[in-house]
Design a protein around this motif. Structure first.
Motif, short mmCIF file in Angstrom:
data_model
loop_
_atom_site.label_atom_id
_atom_site.label_comp_id
_atom_site.label_asym_id
_atom_site.label_seq_id
_atom_site.Cartn_x
_atom_site.Cartn_y
_atom_site.Cartn_z
N ILE A 209 -2.46 11.50 4.29
CA ILE A 209 -3.13 10.21 4.51
C ILE A 209 -3.84 10.21 5.86
O ILE A 209 -4.99 9.77 5.97
CB ILE A 209 -2.11 9.06 4.44
CG1 ILE A 209 -1.37 9.09 3.10
CG2 ILE A 209 -2.79 7.72 4.63
CD1 ILE A 209 -0.20 8.14 3.03
N THR B 153 -0.10 3.13 5.39
CA THR B 153 1.28 3.11 4.94
C THR B 153 2.19 2.99 6.16
O THR B 153 1.73 2.90 7.29
CB THR B 153 1.61 4.39 4.15
OG1 THR B 153 1.44 5.53 5.03
CG2 THR B 153 0.71 4.54 2.94
N PHE C 128 0.68 4.08 -3.07
CA PHE C 128 0.57 5.53 -2.84
C PHE C 128 1.78 6.26 -3.38
O PHE C 128 1.65 7.30 -4.05
CB PHE C 128 0.41 5.81 -1.34
CG PHE C 128 0.56 7.26 -0.99
CD1 PHE C 128 -0.45 8.17 -1.25
CD2 PHE C 128 1.74 7.74 -0.43
CE1 PHE C 128 -0.31 9.51 -0.95
CE2 PHE C 128 1.90 9.07 -0.12
CZ PHE C 128 0.87 9.96 -0.38
N GLN D 245 0.83 -1.21 0.00
CA GLN D 245 0.00 0.00 0.00
C GLN D 245 0.86 1.25 0.00
O GLN D 245 0.50 2.25 -0.64
CB GLN D 245 -0.93 -0.03 1.21
CG GLN D 245 -1.99 -1.11 1.08
CD GLN D 245 -2.80 -1.33 2.34
OE1 GLN D 245 -3.76 -2.10 2.34
NE2 GLN D 245 -2.44 -0.66 3.43
N VAL E 14 -6.73 9.88 -1.98
CA VAL E 14 -5.51 10.35 -1.32
C VAL E 14 -4.45 10.73 -2.35
O VAL E 14 -3.76 11.76 -2.21
CB VAL E 14 -4.98 9.25 -0.36
CG1 VAL E 14 -3.60 9.63 0.17
CG2 VAL E 14 -5.94 9.03 0.79
N THR F 200 -5.64 2.25 3.15
CA THR F 200 -4.68 3.32 2.84
C THR F 200 -3.57 3.39 3.88
O THR F 200 -2.89 4.41 3.97
CB THR F 200 -5.40 4.68 2.76
OG1 THR F 200 -6.02 4.96 4.02
CG2 THR F 200 -6.44 4.69 1.67
N MET G 229 -7.82 5.20 -1.67
CA MET G 229 -6.43 5.43 -2.08
C MET G 229 -6.37 6.38 -3.27
O MET G 229 -5.48 7.23 -3.35
CB MET G 229 -5.76 4.11 -2.43
CG MET G 229 -4.29 4.24 -2.82
SD MET G 229 -3.24 4.89 -1.50
CE MET G 229 -3.03 3.43 -0.49
N THR H 67 -7.93 9.86 5.78
CA THR H 67 -8.48 8.52 6.05
C THR H 67 -7.97 7.91 7.35
O THR H 67 -8.57 6.95 7.84
CB THR H 67 -8.12 7.56 4.91
OG1 THR H 67 -6.69 7.39 4.85
CG2 THR H 67 -8.62 8.09 3.58
#
Length: 315
Positions: A254, A268, A96, A92, A182, A266, A179, A258
């Motif tokens: 991010i 990370t 991104f 992920q 974002v 999403t 995602m 979210t």
């Protein structure tokens, strides 16, 4: 009757002790450089090196922020991530990072080419395009949170009036669209600086090369690949790599949009470390994940150094 002047006596040679005494107060270049850099090195060691080593050392302990003391567990915290969600978080993070690097690069490069072509009002447009870049990241995130809002968001309103959708979409509440939302938000904030850097590179391309290619019958596309791209390829590679490194460790967009959700779609490295440390209060596992994350970042830094050294050698 004139008398001859007494013969001039030669000055006695300086002894080694006298020479040492005269040069004893001087500093060598190396000592002077060390003296100048000592305050900066001390500050760097105090606020960077010591906290970093201390944090990495914490990764070998089981430590809860709510409880005193800690227990040595060896590599258990690292094994927890490597046997668990590490690959998912890495995937992920890469989605991104790649999306938030490539998309603004394409937009920034296209705008740089347009501004470099002598477009009328290019000075005003260049200043206008820089506007998203000067807004703080948290403000940008809240702005786009309002745009993507499922109940009163601007995006749903425009799409429904255009007849593209029939009902509101929860852009930030669905794993399939969160995602993407974002990445769009980060793109809006990132493309201006990439545009400026690429425009600076384009302005260094000699006009004589384009004129010569035009005289040889080359069209716009052929001139781009034969003349423009080879001249700005070095700048483009540095811009891409720097943006990739920054996005690989990006947090605020991010987290505000979210928080790593929905359902972790999403999440990370940045949000996972924060959630583990300050929501789960497990500082040991958070530090272990941060150490693994740092190793990946070091690989990117090595690539950046290699590219910059290669450019320096080419000159």
């Amino acid at each position: 009757m004139s008398t001859a002047a007494p013969p001039h006596k030669a000055a006695p040679p300086r002894t080694a002790a006298a020479r040492r005494k005269r040069s004893g107060g001087r500093l060598s270049n190396g000592a002077f450089a060390l003296l100048l850099t000592a305050p900066g090195l001390a500050l760097f060691a105090t606020i960077i090196i010591y906290p970093l080593i201390s944090a990495l050392f914490t990764g070998f302990f089981k430590q809860d922020l709510r409880l005193p003391g800690r227990e040595f567990v060896g590599l258990e915290n690292f094994a927890h991530w490597l046997d668990g969600d590490f690959l998912t978080i890495l995937k992920q993070t890469m989605v991104f990072t790649v999306g938030a690097t490539i998309v603004p690069f394409v937009i920034g490069f296209a705008l740089a080419l347009a501004l470099n072509s002598g477009l009328r009002g290019s000075g005003f447009l260049r200043g206008l395009f820089l506007f998203p870049w000067v807004i703080p990241g948290v403000v940008v995130s809240f702005l786009w949170m309002w745009i993507f809002n499922a109940n009163y968001g601007v995006l749903n309103g425009v799409l429904m009036k255009a007849g593209i959708i029939e009902e509101s979409i929860s852009w930030l509440g669905q794993p399939g669209t969160a995602m993407l939302a974002v990445i769009i938000t980060k793109t809006w904030a990132s493309f201006p600086w990439m545009m400026v850097m690429l425009l600076a590179g384009l302005q260094t391309v000699p006009k004589e090369l384009h004129e010569a290619a035009s005289m040889d019958g080359a069209g716009a596309v052929r001139r781009f690949f034969a003349v423009t791209w080879p001249q700005v390829r070095g700048v483009a590679s540095i811009v891409l790599l720097l943006e990739f490194i920054w996005n690989f460790q990006h947090f605020d967009t991010i987290y505000v949009l979210t928080g790593g959700g929905p359902a972790g779609s999403t999440e990370t490295f940045a949000t996972a470390v924060y959630q583990t440390a300050f929501k789960g209060f497990d500082i040991g596992r958070a530090t272990a994940l941060g150490g693994l994350w740092m190793l990946l970042l070091l690989l990117l830094v090595v690539v950046y150094i290699r590219i910059t050294e290669r450019k320096g050698d080419a000159r």
